[in-house]
Design a protein around this motif. Structure first.
Motif, PDB file in Angstrom:
ATOM      1  N   PRO A  58       4.223  11.461   1.688  1.00 58.71           N
ATOM      2  CA  PRO A  58       4.187   9.968   2.025  1.00 58.71           C
ATOM      3  C   PRO A  58       4.384   9.694   3.347  1.00 58.71           C
ATOM      4  CG  PRO A  58       5.966  10.550   0.077  1.00 58.71           C
ATOM      5  CD  PRO A  58       5.389  11.690   0.731  1.00 58.71           C
ATOM      6  N   LEU A  59       4.078   8.730   3.765  1.00 65.17           N
ATOM      7  CA  LEU A  59       4.161   8.158   5.317  1.00 65.17           C
ATOM      8  C   LEU A  59       4.565   6.748   5.092  1.00 65.17           C
ATOM      9  CD1 LEU A  59       0.785   9.331   6.947  1.00 65.17           C
ATOM     10  CD2 LEU A  59       2.872  10.308   7.207  1.00 65.17           C
ATOM     11  N   PRO A  60       5.655   6.463   5.676  1.00 59.98           N
ATOM     12  CA  PRO A  60       6.135   5.191   6.009  1.00 59.98           C
ATOM     13  C   PRO A  60       5.243   4.598   6.940  1.00 59.98           C
ATOM     14  CG  PRO A  60       7.557   6.559   7.460  1.00 59.98           C
ATOM     15  CD  PRO A  60       6.573   7.553   6.573  1.00 59.98           C
ATOM     16  N   LEU A  61       5.053   3.081   6.656  1.00 55.39           N
ATOM     17  CA  LEU A  61       4.126   2.126   7.663  1.00 55.39           C
ATOM     18  C   LEU A  61       5.100   1.290   8.035  1.00 55.39           C
ATOM     19  CD1 LEU A  61       1.294   1.858   4.895  1.00 55.39           C
ATOM     20  CD2 LEU A  61       1.118   3.121   6.923  1.00 55.39           C
ATOM     21  N   GLY A  62       4.712   1.107   9.576  1.00 55.94           N
ATOM     22  CA  GLY A  62       5.198   0.209  10.231  1.00 55.94           C
ATOM     23  C   GLY A  62       4.326  -1.305  10.149  1.00 55.94           C
ATOM     24  N   ILE A  63       4.742  -2.520  10.608  1.00 55.04           N
ATOM     25  CA  ILE A  63       3.953  -3.574  10.599  1.00 55.04           C
ATOM     26  C   ILE A  63       4.012  -4.305  11.909  1.00 55.04           C
ATOM     27  CG2 ILE A  63       5.945  -5.107   9.374  1.00 55.04           C
ATOM     28  CD1 ILE A  63       3.614  -6.432   7.914  1.00 55.04           C
ATOM     29  N   GLU A  64       3.017  -4.932  12.553  1.00 49.95           N
ATOM     30  CA  GLU A  64       3.197  -5.757  13.588  1.00 49.95           C
ATOM     31  C   GLU A  64       1.882  -6.870  13.266  1.00 49.95           C
ATOM     32  OE1 GLU A  64       2.215  -5.327  18.191  1.00 49.95           O
ATOM     33  OE2 GLU A  64       3.637  -4.323  17.555  1.00 49.95           O
ATOM     34  N   THR A  65       2.045  -8.257  13.177  1.00 52.78           N
ATOM     35  CA  THR A  65       1.159  -9.258  13.337  1.00 52.78           C
ATOM     36  C   THR A  65      -0.001  -8.806  12.075  1.00 52.78           C
ATOM     37  OG1 THR A  65       1.451  -9.135  15.755  1.00 52.78           O
ATOM     38  CG2 THR A  65      -0.303 -10.542  14.861  1.00 52.78           C
ATOM     39  N   GLY A  66       0.498  -8.560  10.888  1.00 57.46           N
ATOM     40  CA  GLY A  66      -0.548  -8.197   9.985  1.00 57.46           C
ATOM     41  C   GLY A  66      -1.077  -6.919   9.955  1.00 57.46           C
ATOM     42  N   VAL A  85       0.918  -1.080  -0.011  1.00 54.93           N
ATOM     43  CA  VAL A  85       0.042   0.024   0.077  1.00 54.93           C
ATOM     44  C   VAL A  85       0.796   1.355  -0.008  1.00 54.93           C
ATOM     45  CG1 VAL A  85      -1.972  -1.034   1.277  1.00 54.93           C
ATOM     46  CG2 VAL A  85      -0.357  -0.088   2.566  1.00 54.93           C
ATOM     47  N   SER A  86       0.198   2.311  -0.536  1.00 55.63           N
ATOM     48  CA  SER A  86       0.899   3.632  -0.470  1.00 55.63           C
ATOM     49  C   SER A  86      -0.203   4.497   0.394  1.00 55.63           C
ATOM     50  CB  SER A  86       1.212   4.299  -1.943  1.00 55.63           C
ATOM     51  OG  SER A  86       1.503   5.883  -1.647  1.00 55.63           O
ATOM     52  N   LEU A  87       0.469   5.169   1.613  1.00 55.45           N
ATOM     53  CA  LEU A  87      -0.439   6.090   2.115  1.00 55.45           C
ATOM     54  C   LEU A  87       0.314   7.320   2.179  1.00 55.45           C
ATOM     55  CD1 LEU A  87      -2.749   6.325   3.917  1.00 55.45           C
ATOM     56  CD2 LEU A  87      -1.278   5.768   6.133  1.00 55.45           C
ATOM     57  N   GLN A  88      -0.483   8.616   2.026  1.00 60.49           N
ATOM     58  CA  GLN A  88      -0.007   9.955   1.851  1.00 60.49           C
ATOM     59  C   GLN A  88      -0.971  10.478   2.884  1.00 60.49           C
ATOM     60  OE1 GLN A  88      -0.359  10.325  -2.246  1.00 60.49           O
ATOM     61  NE2 GLN A  88       1.918  10.265  -2.643  1.00 60.49           N
ATOM     62  N   VAL A  89      -0.252  11.871   3.198  1.00 57.72           N
ATOM     63  CA  VAL A  89      -1.168  12.581   4.341  1.00 57.72           C
ATOM     64  C   VAL A  89      -1.123  13.934   3.580  1.00 57.72           C
ATOM     65  CG1 VAL A  89       0.872  13.467   5.530  1.00 57.72           C
ATOM     66  CG2 VAL A  89      -1.655  13.676   6.494  1.00 57.72           C
ATOM     67  N   GLU A  90      -2.129  14.800   3.431  1.00 56.43           N
ATOM     68  CA  GLU A  90      -2.273  16.222   3.024  1.00 56.43           C
ATOM     69  C   GLU A  90      -1.636  17.176   3.772  1.00 56.43           C
ATOM     70  OE1 GLU A  90      -5.301  18.844   0.172  1.00 56.43           O
ATOM     71  OE2 GLU A  90      -6.171  17.520   1.631  1.00 56.43           O
ATOM     72  N   ARG A 103      -4.563  10.000   1.471  1.00 51.83           N
ATOM     73  CA  ARG A 103      -4.590   9.262   0.177  1.00 51.83           C
ATOM     74  C   ARG A 103      -3.914   7.926   0.186  1.00 51.83           C
ATOM     75  NH1 ARG A 103      -3.346  12.343  -5.187  1.00 51.83           N
ATOM     76  NH2 ARG A 103      -1.460  12.967  -3.786  1.00 51.83           N
ATOM     77  N   LEU A 104      -4.864   6.890   0.210  1.00 53.15           N
ATOM     78  CA  LEU A 104      -4.488   5.616   0.057  1.00 53.15           C
ATOM     79  C   LEU A 104      -4.455   4.843  -1.191  1.00 53.15           C
ATOM     80  CD1 LEU A 104      -3.451   2.726   2.004  1.00 53.15           C
ATOM     81  CD2 LEU A 104      -6.281   2.496   1.941  1.00 53.15           C
ATOM     82  N   THR A 105      -3.323   4.155  -1.501  1.00 51.70           N
ATOM     83  CA  THR A 105      -3.443   3.400  -3.013  1.00 51.70           C
ATOM     84  C   THR A 105      -3.068   1.910  -2.441  1.00 51.70           C
ATOM     85  OG1 THR A 105      -2.667   5.421  -4.058  1.00 51.70           O
ATOM     86  CG2 THR A 105      -2.733   3.415  -5.285  1.00 51.70           C
TER      87      THR A 105
END
Length: 182
Positions: A131-139, A118-123, A163-165
């Motif tokens: 663009p916002l980096p994403l962390g991950i934990e247990t899915g 996914v790509s997540l951005q903040v206005e 904005r999510l793609t």
């Protein structure tokens, strides 16, 4: 009393740079669903207290004391950009230390999403997308809380636009929430 909508500005650019500090990763992880559903602080108006001591500049921010889960939506699967917007109003008599967070939850049985799916951005205040980096934990993919932390004044509203793609279509849920501190 008049309301004022607050939008974060260039602070977000600095916040994204701050994400490279490894010490913040542990405090950014989402809290298990049991803890998020039963926060330790009141949701509508958590109390804040003034501190007489000043923390050193190198101190890591405290953990949230509670969360307010906002309405969720299904993860879009068409590879097109989708705007996600939400608001939180501080109806309490005092200021609140809060942080908005977006969780992107995988189905319980998998397959689990990865940050590259996914790509997540903040206005920003000038209308551009950061663009916002994403962390991950247990899915669960998540945005970092620490750089997003801000003070929301009494009777003010925080409005967030993302904005999510979805680059690799998968089932899932988009779950925004507000973290409360102190």
């Amino acid at each position: 009393m008049p309301t004022r909508k607050i939008r974060r500005t260039q602070l977000l650019a600095l916040a994204v740079a701050a994400l490279t500090v490894p010490a913040t990763a542990a405090l950014a992880a989402p809290v298990p669903a049991d803890a998020a559903a039963a926060p330790t602080a009141p949701l509508a108006a958590p109390a804040t207290t003034a501190s007489t001591t000043t923390a050193p500049a190198t101190a890591v921010a405290a953990s949230p004391t509670g969360f307010l889960n906002l309405p969720t939506s299904l993860l879009p699967t068409d590879r097109a950009p989708h705007e996600i917007s939400f608001q939180y109003r501080n109806d309490s008599a005092g200021d609140q230390s809060i942080a908005p967070q977006v969780l992107i939850e995988s189905p319980v049985g998998g397959p689990f999403l990865v940050p590259t799916a996914v790509s997540l951005q903040v206005e920003t205040s000038d209308g551009s997308w950061l663009p916002l980096p994403l962390g991950i934990e247990t899915g669960t993919l998540y945005t970092n809380l620490i750089p997003a932390k801000l003070v929301l004044h009494s009777h003010h509203t925080l409005t967030e636009h993302y904005r999510l793609t979805v680059l690799s279509p998968s089932l899932g849920t988009v779950a925004p929430r507000i973290a409360f501190y102190g």
